[in-house]
Design a protein around this motif. Structure first.
Motif, PDB file in Angstrom:
ATOM      1  N   ASN A 130       0.824  -1.216   0.000  1.00 30.85           N
ATOM      2  CA  ASN A 130       0.000   0.000   0.000  1.00 30.85           C
ATOM      3  C   ASN A 130       0.855   1.261   0.000  1.00 30.85           C
ATOM      4  O   ASN A 130       0.346   2.351   0.258  1.00 30.85           O
ATOM      5  CB  ASN A 130      -0.961  -0.020   1.196  1.00 30.85           C
ATOM      6  N   GLY A 131       2.142   1.089  -0.294  1.00 28.60           N
ATOM      7  CA  GLY A 131       3.048   2.229  -0.427  1.00 28.60           C
ATOM      8  C   GLY A 131       3.379   2.935   0.875  1.00 28.60           C
ATOM      9  O   GLY A 131       3.905   4.043   0.861  1.00 28.60           O
ATOM     10  N   MET A 132       3.101   2.314   1.987  1.00 33.35           N
ATOM     11  CA  MET A 132       3.365   2.924   3.290  1.00 33.35           C
ATOM     12  C   MET A 132       4.617   2.298   3.909  1.00 33.35           C
ATOM     13  O   MET A 132       4.556   1.590   4.910  1.00 33.35           O
ATOM     14  CB  MET A 132       2.146   2.742   4.204  1.00 33.35           C
ATOM     15  N   HIS A 133       5.762   2.572   3.303  1.00 33.36           N
ATOM     16  CA  HIS A 133       7.009   1.950   3.748  1.00 33.36           C
ATOM     17  C   HIS A 133       7.376   2.341   5.179  1.00 33.36           C
ATOM     18  O   HIS A 133       8.071   1.595   5.870  1.00 33.36           O
ATOM     19  CB  HIS A 133       8.137   2.293   2.772  1.00 33.36           C
ATOM     20  N   TRP A 134       6.888   3.497   5.643  1.00 35.03           N
ATOM     21  CA  TRP A 134       7.142   3.933   7.011  1.00 35.03           C
ATOM     22  C   TRP A 134       6.515   2.970   8.026  1.00 35.03           C
ATOM     23  O   TRP A 134       6.913   2.945   9.190  1.00 35.03           O
ATOM     24  CB  TRP A 134       6.589   5.341   7.227  1.00 35.03           C
ATOM     25  N   GLY A 135       5.531   2.188   7.598  1.00 33.44           N
ATOM     26  CA  GLY A 135       4.875   1.241   8.501  1.00 33.44           C
ATOM     27  C   GLY A 135       5.835   0.201   9.053  1.00 33.44           C
ATOM     28  O   GLY A 135       5.566  -0.400  10.102  1.00 33.44           O
ATOM     29  N   GLY A 136       6.961   0.003   8.370  1.00 33.99           N
ATOM     30  CA  GLY A 136       7.970  -0.917   8.869  1.00 33.99           C
ATOM     31  C   GLY A 136       8.537  -0.503  10.212  1.00 33.99           C
ATOM     32  O   GLY A 136       8.990  -1.349  10.988  1.00 33.99           O
ATOM     33  N   LEU A 137       8.512   0.792  10.495  1.00 34.01           N
ATOM     34  CA  LEU A 137       8.977   1.256  11.808  1.00 34.01           C
ATOM     35  C   LEU A 137       8.064   0.744  12.915  1.00 34.01           C
ATOM     36  O   LEU A 137       8.527   0.373  13.993  1.00 34.01           O
ATOM     37  CB  LEU A 137       9.044   2.786  11.833  1.00 34.01           C
TER      38      LEU A 137
END
Length: 149
Positions: free
Chosen positions: A112-119
């Protein structure tokens, strides 16, 4: 009689004493937990990154686990497979299921293009690994102590 002329009772007493020694002597610093947590957190959270980076993070995390096992063996003189003891096995399986579920959440973030969610999943995976590792060790020690009695 055994090869060194011990009676069966003496051999069992020796095994019981060795188990008690392992339970008593198995202490490790918080740095082991933090390292394990960081490796698991990276493995989980890294899956939110673009595909190439996610693959690299996974490879390095797996290598980190191998190096951690080798370091543990060198430091402690043994390694216990987390799935071996009966009750401790369920702690390890529960932790594995949780980490796999968090990897799924990381993949959802990635797609979903939310790479920051990995944090977020890194933090959750890190915490789960630290708490799960301590819980596993406590369960393993209790089970080993019970078997020795």
């Amino acid at each position: 009689m055994t090869d060194d002329n011990q009676s069966p009772q003496d051999a069992l007493a020796s095994i019981t004493a060795a188990r008690a020694g392992i339970v008593k002597d198995t202490r490790y610093p918080l740095s082991w937990d933090l390292g394990y947590g960081a490796i698991c957190g990276a493995m989980v959270g890294g899956q939110a990154l673009p595909t190439l980076w996610a693959g690299l993070v996974l490879v390095f995390a797996m290598a980190g686990l191998v190096l951690a096992i080798q370091a543990w063996r060198k430091e402690m003189g043994y390694w216990v497979n987390g799935y071996s003891p009966r009750r401790a096995r369920w702690v390890a399986i529960g932790l594995a299921v949780l980490l796999i579920a968090l990897m799924g959440v990381s993949l959802w973030f990635r797609f979903n293009g939310m790479h920051w969610g990995g944090l977020i999943t890194f933090a959750l995976g890190f915490t789960a690994a630290v708490v799960g590792g301590r819980l596993w060790m406590r369960t393993w020690k209790a089970e080993l102590a019970e078997e020795g009695q």
